[in-house]
Design a protein around this motif. Structure first.
Motif, PDB file in Angstrom:
ATOM      1  N   PHE A  29      30.153  40.098  49.127  1.00  0.00           N
ATOM      2  CA  PHE A  29      29.925  41.136  48.114  1.00  0.00           C
ATOM      3  C   PHE A  29      31.234  41.782  47.676  1.00  0.00           C
ATOM      4  N   VAL A  30      32.041  42.174  48.647  1.00  0.00           N
ATOM      5  CA  VAL A  30      33.253  42.944  48.334  1.00  0.00           C
ATOM      6  C   VAL A  30      34.325  42.066  47.688  1.00  0.00           C
ATOM      7  N   GLY A  31      34.605  40.914  48.295  1.00  0.00           N
ATOM      8  CA  GLY A  31      35.650  40.032  47.768  1.00  0.00           C
ATOM      9  C   GLY A  31      35.319  39.542  46.363  1.00  0.00           C
ATOM     10  N   ALA A  32      34.073  39.132  46.161  1.00  0.00           N
ATOM     11  CA  ALA A  32      33.680  38.608  44.845  1.00  0.00           C
ATOM     12  C   ALA A  32      33.725  39.713  43.786  1.00  0.00           C
ATOM     13  N   SER A  33      33.279  40.914  44.166  1.00  0.00           N
ATOM     14  CA  SER A  33      33.300  42.026  43.194  1.00  0.00           C
ATOM     15  C   SER A  33      34.729  42.420  42.852  1.00  0.00           C
ATOM     16  N   ALA A  34      35.610  42.372  43.843  1.00  0.00           N
ATOM     17  CA  ALA A  34      37.022  42.698  43.586  1.00  0.00           C
ATOM     18  C   ALA A  34      37.635  41.652  42.655  1.00  0.00           C
ATOM     19  N   ALA A  35      37.299  40.392  42.889  1.00  0.00           N
ATOM     20  CA  ALA A  35      37.811  39.315  42.027  1.00  0.00           C
ATOM     21  C   ALA A  35      37.316  39.520  40.595  1.00  0.00           C
ATOM     22  N   PHE A  36      36.062  39.884  40.478  1.00  0.00           N
ATOM     23  CA  PHE A  36      35.475  40.131  39.155  1.00  0.00           C
ATOM     24  C   PHE A  36      36.181  41.306  38.467  1.00  0.00           C
ATOM     25  N   ALA A  37      36.383  42.396  39.229  1.00  0.00           N
ATOM     26  CA  ALA A  37      37.059  43.572  38.665  1.00  0.00           C
ATOM     27  C   ALA A  37      38.469  43.204  38.187  1.00  0.00           C
ATOM     28  N   MET A  38      39.167  42.420  38.996  1.00  0.00           N
ATOM     29  CA  MET A  38      40.542  42.055  38.620  1.00  0.00           C
ATOM     30  C   MET A  38      40.558  41.120  37.417  1.00  0.00           C
ATOM     31  N   SER A  39      39.518  40.312  37.282  1.00  0.00           N
ATOM     32  CA  SER A  39      39.470  39.419  36.117  1.00  0.00           C
ATOM     33  C   SER A  39      39.230  40.238  34.854  1.00  0.00           C
ATOM     34  N   ILE A  40      38.339  41.220  34.929  1.00  0.00           N
ATOM     35  CA  ILE A  40      38.075  42.061  33.747  1.00  0.00           C
ATOM     36  C   ILE A  40      39.342  42.813  33.352  1.00  0.00           C
TER      37      ILE A  40
END
Ligand code: 6V0
Length: 326
Positions: A29-40
């Motif tokens: 949950f945390v790693g994937a959401s962080a990756a998503f946030a950084m991509s945005i």
């Protein structure tokens, strides 16, 4: 496996020029959401996702790739520890969650052992950059990772109380009905029960918190604010099973300051030796976060009561550290 290799290969070709490279270890949950946030945020030119569960890492990388046409090109792929080479930031969000019947100490021991393995793998390929520890118990793991890597304390950061401080500011903004960006304040110490707010350094648009509420005839229950901040994670877990958006944006913000050399002051986790007479423990204090990692820890003035609370928090973390140190 073929698709996984293709994605890496394609990703390697697409991006021209030199940008920032980040690795995220642990794609739950945390790693994937962080990756998503950084991509945005279009923060990096290269982002590698690493997980023992290779399918999960691959799936998350693929999913993020499919949104890049809306935010801008970057090279997002799943990989292995050899991809930690040349990373500017390595974020660790891998770890087990507490199982029913398990104590916090049980979990600490389990995650210390997982983290030791991960650290050894990272260091086989580490060339430069900052390691950002997010997995819990984050203060314990930040301390251990700094010791195992032998890197300077300024290069091994913990997400610490960055999230707690954001929750604190959010609470205050809601109560005072002002923009959260006009609220400055820090939760320091442990990312856990013994954390404390520095009320004496909490400001609303430059005005001391106590003066602001007095002048505006606002009645606040400070104990309630602190309690809400402390229990926020548990409330979210009770309602939706896990917390990840808040911490993901915290990770994004920390990485942004590291990569863009913003010199943002935030309550970051780090191994402390000296400030307030505290030694040999990791906890959070307001610090300047720059391209070099932690540029400077700010030993801001505390009231006697706040100092007592901070020393108590350090002692609480040390109690657990003594149980898990090898
Ligand atoms: P999750 O969704 O279970 O994801 C954990 C991931 O780690 C999974 O994908 C696992 O496959 C992977 N993993 C486990 N062992 C390894 C290993 N040895 N090597 C590589 N990958 C591995 O958990 P979630 O993402 O919700 O939480 C991750 C960690 O973040 C936990 O320790 C949480 O307690 C912690 N959090 C920390 C916060 C903070 O403020 N510091 C906030 C929220 C969660």
């Amino acid at each position: 496996v073929v698709l996984y290799l293709q994605l890496r290969k394609n990703g390697g070709i697409i991006v021209a020029g030199k940008g920032f490279k980040v690795a995220i270890i642990g794609c739950g949950f945390v790693g994937a959401s962080a990756a998503f946030a950084m991509s945005i945020n279009n923060l990096v030119s290269e982002m590698v996702l690493i997980d023992v569960n290779k399918e999960k890492a691959y799936g998350e990388a693929l999913d993020i790739n499919h949104g890049l046409s809306f935010v801008g090109q970057m090279n997002v792929y799943s990989g292995d520890y050899s991809d930690c080479k040349d990373c500017d930031v390595i974020v660790i969000t891998a770890g087990a969650n507490r199982k029913p019947g398990e104590t916090r100490l049980d979990l600490a021991k389990k995650n210390v052992s997982i983290m030791k393995d991960i650290t050894a793998n990272i260091m086989k390929y580490y060339t430069k950059g900052v390691i950002l520890v997010v997995s819990n118990p984050v203060d314990i793991l930040t301390y251990m990772v700094q010791k195992w890597t032998g890197l300077p304390a300024s290069k091994v950061l913990g997400s610490g109380t960055v999230l707690d401080s954001s929750r604190f500011r959010n609470q205050i903004a809601n109560i005072l009905s002002v923009d959260v960006k006009n609220v400055h304040g820090y939760i320091i110490g442990e990312h856990g029960d013994s954390q404390l707010p520095i009320w004496s350094a909490t400001h609303i648009a430059g005005t001391k918190f106590d003066d602001y509420v007095a002048k505006n005839n606002i009645v606040v229950d400070k104990e309630q604010i602190l309690n809400d901040v402390k229990t926020a994670g548990a409330v979210i877990i009770k309602n939706k099973g896990a917390t990840y958006y808040g911490i993901a944006l915290s990770i994004n913000r920390i990485c942004e300051s590291l990569l863009k050399n913003y010199k943002t002051i935030m309550p970051i986790g780090t191994v402390i030796n000296g400030p307030y007479g505290i030694n040999d423990v990791a906890l959070s204090l307001p610090a300047i976060v720059s391209g070099n990692g932690i540029e400077k820890i700010l030993e801001i003035d505390l009231t006697d009561e706040e100092l007592k609370g901070l020393l108590h928090s350090a002692d609480q973390i040390k109690l657990v550290l003594n149980e898990v140190k090898d």
